[in-house]
Motif scaffolding. Sequence first.
Motif, PDB file in Angstrom:
ATOM      1  N   ILE A   1       0.786  -0.994  -0.101  1.00 48.46           N
ATOM      2  CA  ILE A   1       0.066   0.070  -0.034  1.00 48.46           C
ATOM      3  C   ILE A   1       0.789   1.267  -0.010  1.00 48.46           C
ATOM      4  O   ILE A   1       0.831   2.186  -0.936  1.00 48.46           O
ATOM      5  CB  ILE A   1      -0.873   0.027   1.234  1.00 48.46           C
ATOM      6  CG1 ILE A   1      -1.939  -1.224   1.177  1.00 48.46           C
ATOM      7  CG2 ILE A   1      -1.822   1.308   1.431  1.00 48.46           C
ATOM      8  CD1 ILE A   1      -2.658  -1.475   2.251  1.00 48.46           C
ATOM      9  N   LEU A   2       1.976   1.105   0.705  1.00 50.02           N
ATOM     10  CA  LEU A   2       2.885   2.332   0.870  1.00 50.02           C
ATOM     11  C   LEU A   2       3.346   2.432  -0.506  1.00 50.02           C
ATOM     12  O   LEU A   2       3.610   3.849  -1.113  1.00 50.02           O
ATOM     13  CB  LEU A   2       3.876   2.036   1.949  1.00 50.02           C
ATOM     14  CG  LEU A   2       4.825   3.128   2.458  1.00 50.02           C
ATOM     15  CD1 LEU A   2       3.765   4.302   2.890  1.00 50.02           C
ATOM     16  CD2 LEU A   2       5.939   2.913   3.262  1.00 50.02           C
ATOM     17  N   ALA A   3       3.676   1.337  -0.957  1.00 48.46           N
ATOM     18  CA  ALA A   3       4.624   1.741  -2.352  1.00 48.46           C
ATOM     19  C   ALA A   3       3.675   2.222  -3.439  1.00 48.46           C
ATOM     20  O   ALA A   3       3.931   3.028  -4.116  1.00 48.46           O
ATOM     21  CB  ALA A   3       4.999   0.185  -2.703  1.00 48.46           C
ATOM     22  N   ALA A   4       2.372   1.558  -3.411  1.00 47.10           N
ATOM     23  CA  ALA A   4       1.280   2.093  -4.340  1.00 47.10           C
ATOM     24  C   ALA A   4       1.261   3.743  -4.270  1.00 47.10           C
ATOM     25  O   ALA A   4       0.919   4.325  -5.058  1.00 47.10           O
ATOM     26  CB  ALA A   4       0.050   1.342  -4.130  1.00 47.10           C
ATOM     27  N   VAL A   5       1.184   4.198  -3.011  1.00 47.49           N
ATOM     28  CA  VAL A   5       0.981   5.706  -2.888  1.00 47.49           C
ATOM     29  C   VAL A   5       2.001   6.561  -3.145  1.00 47.49           C
ATOM     30  O   VAL A   5       1.902   7.551  -3.564  1.00 47.49           O
ATOM     31  CB  VAL A   5       0.375   5.790  -1.210  1.00 47.49           C
ATOM     32  CG1 VAL A   5       0.305   6.823  -0.858  1.00 47.49           C
ATOM     33  CG2 VAL A   5      -0.898   5.123  -1.106  1.00 47.49           C
TER      34      VAL A   5
ATOM     35  N   LEU B   1       4.947   5.387  -4.734  1.00 43.22           N
ATOM     36  CA  LEU B   1       6.087   5.278  -5.765  1.00 43.22           C
ATOM     37  C   LEU B   1       5.558   6.281  -7.015  1.00 43.22           C
ATOM     38  O   LEU B   1       6.141   6.868  -7.605  1.00 43.22           O
ATOM     39  CB  LEU B   1       6.006   3.942  -6.367  1.00 43.22           C
ATOM     40  CG  LEU B   1       7.059   3.075  -5.683  1.00 43.22           C
ATOM     41  CD1 LEU B   1       7.182   1.781  -6.201  1.00 43.22           C
ATOM     42  CD2 LEU B   1       8.252   3.737  -5.803  1.00 43.22           C
ATOM     43  N   PRO B   2       4.080   6.526  -7.176  1.00 44.86           N
ATOM     44  CA  PRO B   2       3.688   7.362  -8.323  1.00 44.86           C
ATOM     45  C   PRO B   2       4.271   8.886  -8.135  1.00 44.86           C
ATOM     46  O   PRO B   2       4.610   9.505  -8.938  1.00 44.86           O
ATOM     47  CB  PRO B   2       2.193   7.190  -8.290  1.00 44.86           C
ATOM     48  CG  PRO B   2       1.764   5.877  -7.590  1.00 44.86           C
ATOM     49  CD  PRO B   2       3.008   5.901  -6.679  1.00 44.86           C
ATOM     50  N   ALA B   3       4.005   9.090  -6.859  1.00 41.70           N
ATOM     51  CA  ALA B   3       4.575  10.623  -6.576  1.00 41.70           C
ATOM     52  C   ALA B   3       5.910  10.725  -6.865  1.00 41.70           C
ATOM     53  O   ALA B   3       6.444  11.658  -7.299  1.00 41.70           O
ATOM     54  CB  ALA B   3       4.124  10.803  -5.185  1.00 41.70           C
ATOM     55  N   THR B   4       6.840   9.725  -6.321  1.00 40.97           N
ATOM     56  CA  THR B   4       8.100   9.780  -6.710  1.00 40.97           C
ATOM     57  C   THR B   4       8.610   9.753  -8.098  1.00 40.97           C
ATOM     58  O   THR B   4       9.321  10.582  -8.678  1.00 40.97           O
ATOM     59  CB  THR B   4       8.872   8.667  -6.002  1.00 40.97           C
ATOM     60  OG1 THR B   4       8.455   8.551  -4.667  1.00 40.97           O
ATOM     61  CG2 THR B   4      10.476   8.922  -6.151  1.00 40.97           C
TER      62      THR B   4
ATOM     63  N   ARG C   1       8.433  21.853  -4.700  1.00 39.83           N
ATOM     64  CA  ARG C   1       9.163  22.759  -3.773  1.00 39.83           C
ATOM     65  C   ARG C   1       9.508  21.859  -2.289  1.00 39.83           C
ATOM     66  O   ARG C   1      10.420  22.068  -1.669  1.00 39.83           O
ATOM     67  CB  ARG C   1       8.375  23.784  -3.242  1.00 39.83           C
ATOM     68  CG  ARG C   1       8.682  24.921  -4.598  1.00 39.83           C
ATOM     69  CD  ARG C   1       7.846  26.220  -4.226  1.00 39.83           C
ATOM     70  NE  ARG C   1       7.918  26.972  -5.360  1.00 39.83           N
ATOM     71  CZ  ARG C   1       7.311  28.181  -5.533  1.00 39.83           C
ATOM     72  NH1 ARG C   1       6.432  28.463  -4.556  1.00 39.83           N
ATOM     73  NH2 ARG C   1       7.724  28.866  -6.439  1.00 39.83           N
ATOM     74  N   THR C   2       8.250  21.259  -1.852  1.00 37.80           N
ATOM     75  CA  THR C   2       8.350  20.433  -0.664  1.00 37.80           C
ATOM     76  C   THR C   2       8.042  18.944  -0.802  1.00 37.80           C
ATOM     77  O   THR C   2       7.248  18.840  -1.794  1.00 37.80           O
ATOM     78  CB  THR C   2       7.681  21.141   0.335  1.00 37.80           C
ATOM     79  OG1 THR C   2       6.301  21.082   0.039  1.00 37.80           O
ATOM     80  CG2 THR C   2       8.128  22.461   0.658  1.00 37.80           C
ATOM     81  N   PRO C   3       8.518  18.183   0.032  1.00 33.73           N
ATOM     82  CA  PRO C   3       7.987  16.545   0.102  1.00 33.73           C
ATOM     83  C   PRO C   3       6.423  16.866   0.186  1.00 33.73           C
ATOM     84  O   PRO C   3       5.466  16.078  -0.379  1.00 33.73           O
ATOM     85  CB  PRO C   3       8.681  15.930   1.317  1.00 33.73           C
ATOM     86  CG  PRO C   3       9.889  17.008   1.613  1.00 33.73           C
ATOM     87  CD  PRO C   3       9.491  18.211   1.044  1.00 33.73           C
ATOM     88  N   ALA C   4       5.959  17.680   1.080  1.00 33.77           N
ATOM     89  CA  ALA C   4       4.587  17.835   1.404  1.00 33.77           C
ATOM     90  C   ALA C   4       3.841  18.057   0.091  1.00 33.77           C
ATOM     91  O   ALA C   4       2.954  17.487  -0.138  1.00 33.77           O
ATOM     92  CB  ALA C   4       4.422  18.830   2.403  1.00 33.77           C
ATOM     93  N   GLY C   5       4.518  19.002  -0.657  1.00 36.11           N
ATOM     94  CA  GLY C   5       4.012  19.600  -1.968  1.00 36.11           C
ATOM     95  C   GLY C   5       3.922  18.428  -3.094  1.00 36.11           C
ATOM     96  O   GLY C   5       2.899  18.097  -3.703  1.00 36.11           O
ATOM     97  N   THR C   6       4.879  17.370  -2.931  1.00 36.10           N
ATOM     98  CA  THR C   6       4.769  16.307  -3.689  1.00 36.10           C
ATOM     99  C   THR C   6       3.627  15.547  -3.461  1.00 36.10           C
ATOM    100  O   THR C   6       2.693  14.995  -4.302  1.00 36.10           O
ATOM    101  CB  THR C   6       5.963  15.529  -3.711  1.00 36.10           C
ATOM    102  OG1 THR C   6       7.244  16.435  -3.808  1.00 36.10           O
ATOM    103  CG2 THR C   6       6.189  14.534  -4.708  1.00 36.10           C
ATOM    104  N   TRP C   7       3.480  15.155  -2.182  1.00 38.92           N
ATOM    105  CA  TRP C   7       2.399  14.320  -1.874  1.00 38.92           C
ATOM    106  C   TRP C   7       1.070  15.081  -2.050  1.00 38.92           C
ATOM    107  O   TRP C   7       0.124  14.267  -2.655  1.00 38.92           O
ATOM    108  CB  TRP C   7       2.411  14.187  -0.144  1.00 38.92           C
ATOM    109  CG  TRP C   7       3.022  13.217   0.303  1.00 38.92           C
ATOM    110  CD1 TRP C   7       4.590  13.345   0.306  1.00 38.92           C
ATOM    111  CD2 TRP C   7       2.782  11.936   0.832  1.00 38.92           C
ATOM    112  NE1 TRP C   7       4.964  12.210   0.841  1.00 38.92           N
ATOM    113  CE2 TRP C   7       4.022  11.319   1.088  1.00 38.92           C
ATOM    114  CE3 TRP C   7       1.955  11.556   0.937  1.00 38.92           C
ATOM    115  CZ2 TRP C   7       4.087   9.978   1.685  1.00 38.92           C
ATOM    116  CZ3 TRP C   7       1.691  10.108   1.451  1.00 38.92           C
ATOM    117  CH2 TRP C   7       2.707   9.206   1.917  1.00 38.92           C
TER     118      TRP C   7
END
Lengths: 395, 300
Positions: free
Chosen positions: B265-269, B271-274, B284-290
């Motif tokens: 589940i973690l990977a599914a959530v 990886l696409p973001a990465t 700009r920020t990891p939070a922004g990526t999320w």
Amino acid sequence: MSSKLEARSISRSFGSTEVLHAVSLTVPPSECVALLGASGSGKSTLLRIIAGLDAPSGGHVLVDGEDLAMVPVERRGMALVFQKALLFPHLNVIDNVAFAARMAGTRRKEARAEAMDYLELVHLADYARRPVGSLSGGQEQRVALARALARNPRILLLDEPFASLDVQLRHTMYDLIGDIRAQLAPTIVVVTHDRQEASILADTIAVLDDGRILQHGTVHQVHYQPATRTVNELLGGLNTVPGMVSDGHHHSVLGSLPVQTGATDGPSDLMIRQEALTLVPARGPTSRLTSGSAGGEPPTIKGCVSGLTSLGARTLVRVLVSSENPTGTRHGSSADPPPEVSERSLIAGGPLNLGNTEASGVTLTVDVPGHPPLLSGQVITLSLQDQRAWAVPTE
Amino acid sequence: MTALRPGGRPSPSMPVGIGVRGRPVLRTAFGVLLVFWILVPLVPLVLWSVAGLWQVPAVLPGTYSLDAFAVLAVPGTLAAALSSLLLGGTVAVIATPLGLMGALAAQALPGRCGRAVDLILLLPLAVPPFALVMGANITLLRLHVPAFAGVVLLLVVVALPYTTFMFRSALATYEQRFEDVALTLGADPRQVLRHVRAPLLSAATVRAFFLAFLVGWGDYITTLLVGGGQLTTLPMLLGSAAASTGNEQLVAVLSLAVIIPPVLILAAVALPATIRTRARKPARTPAGTWVRALTRKAGL
């Protein structure tokens, strides 16, 4: 698109602190009014109240005569642009601009097509599909403007929208606002603490201080005919000379100078803008200073250079005028030459505070182009352009 | 010799090698060590799950077999997995909005009151789960609370600090003026909630949900004591298998069955973001990526 905006006796208190004191303001349709004031003067609070984001403790906001007290923010037909662009990070550029249309129920395709028109207006059509995180500060602000305009607002509210931009970008944005005004003619209220920005953008300036509008007038009026000493200072006036008004003349350490018609007799501060003073070319040590109105020439003031401050392309020249050497020209008085100023005494005891008076005299500041070849202690003559001396009762 | 300080000014005392090149190397080394720290304990588990015969002192199994994986197809195991899924999901569904409300309350309250709410919401972390369960168990029995409801009730309390903390962090950096802008753009409060607040808080919501889910998914103590054997979950199966000797392969497979689903589940959530972040200009920020990755569907 544009509407008339009225704020009637708006008050706002936070606890026991009153931030706005019965502020009234009228903005005619398609006009641009700048709310100018220092931090904490209440200008942003007033803007939030107009937008409906904050409720006033008293007073009313009217648009085209309609009281907006019961109208929620989203139905006021206004759009607000903050200092920070606040573009929605989960939407790309075009979807940010299309936001208002989407909220109004427009289909995505149509909303985007409309948004593209506004992106073209701010010259960012090529950036439509970009994520907002890839934009520069200036581009973000232009998208924020486009987003606000796409709302097709009756009134556009700008809360220090360009304060975070560099000077060059700011001037680009001023041009953009000019284009927008020419094309869409919205009613605009812009909040700023930058008097230059206010002067460039606005038709009229409302000067706020401590929750009160001290003066609302044209750019020229607030600069050259300030209502109070505070207005003069907020508008960057550097010369305030205390004295007394009687019979249309202000009597001070400078001597007697004609002031505006209708000036109230009594203790008054004389305001002379540094831009209204010019250096008179030297005519030799024995030259007589001519009379002002009597001779058809502007009044002149003789003093001694006490300091120079470079502003780059301009220079502020501080001139100490001694009480022993008041105005070179005394209107209606004798045409006797003024007593010569003792340079040594002026240099030794000369105050350097801009516009401050000392027991011995007053320091006037003159804004001159370029870098005048002046030396400290040099005796010079100042001329008052267009008799722009303005006296207001002492606060 | 000069080197750059974090502020960018040269430091006369710091060698160039350490100041400019040494730190990234150290950071990488620590990162690799951290990954090993997490992965190394899993290696014996994986080996045991595929070991046919593995006797001391052999470093690696003598033979390999996948026979133990057959346990995953047994109806009892599937039922236990479903129970775990249901328990984790229920805990997450309840604890996530409660965490948001708790965080909003703590944020809205001034000074000491806000901190007091923070303290109360974080208190379950300070109480050992065993003590919490023993104290509540009797009360739940007296009130005739069903086993599943009792377990959920207690696990929500355990999960609440995690969800609250996630939302507290997100709200600390949340820009309220986004909502002001949306309102002035004609969005009504419901639209603001849907199109602005929800997307902007979705990253925190997903993280909070995930953590709360893990609390329910991996719980053993509360399920054992409050469930009283009526509720069989994967950790319960694992616990009973581990209680006896000679089941190392079975224990290993069940352990992996507990570990792998959340990792997937973690990977599914994540990886696409990465992948998306690498594919375009970095956020700009990891939070922004999320936010961007997880909320694209929730947007317009």
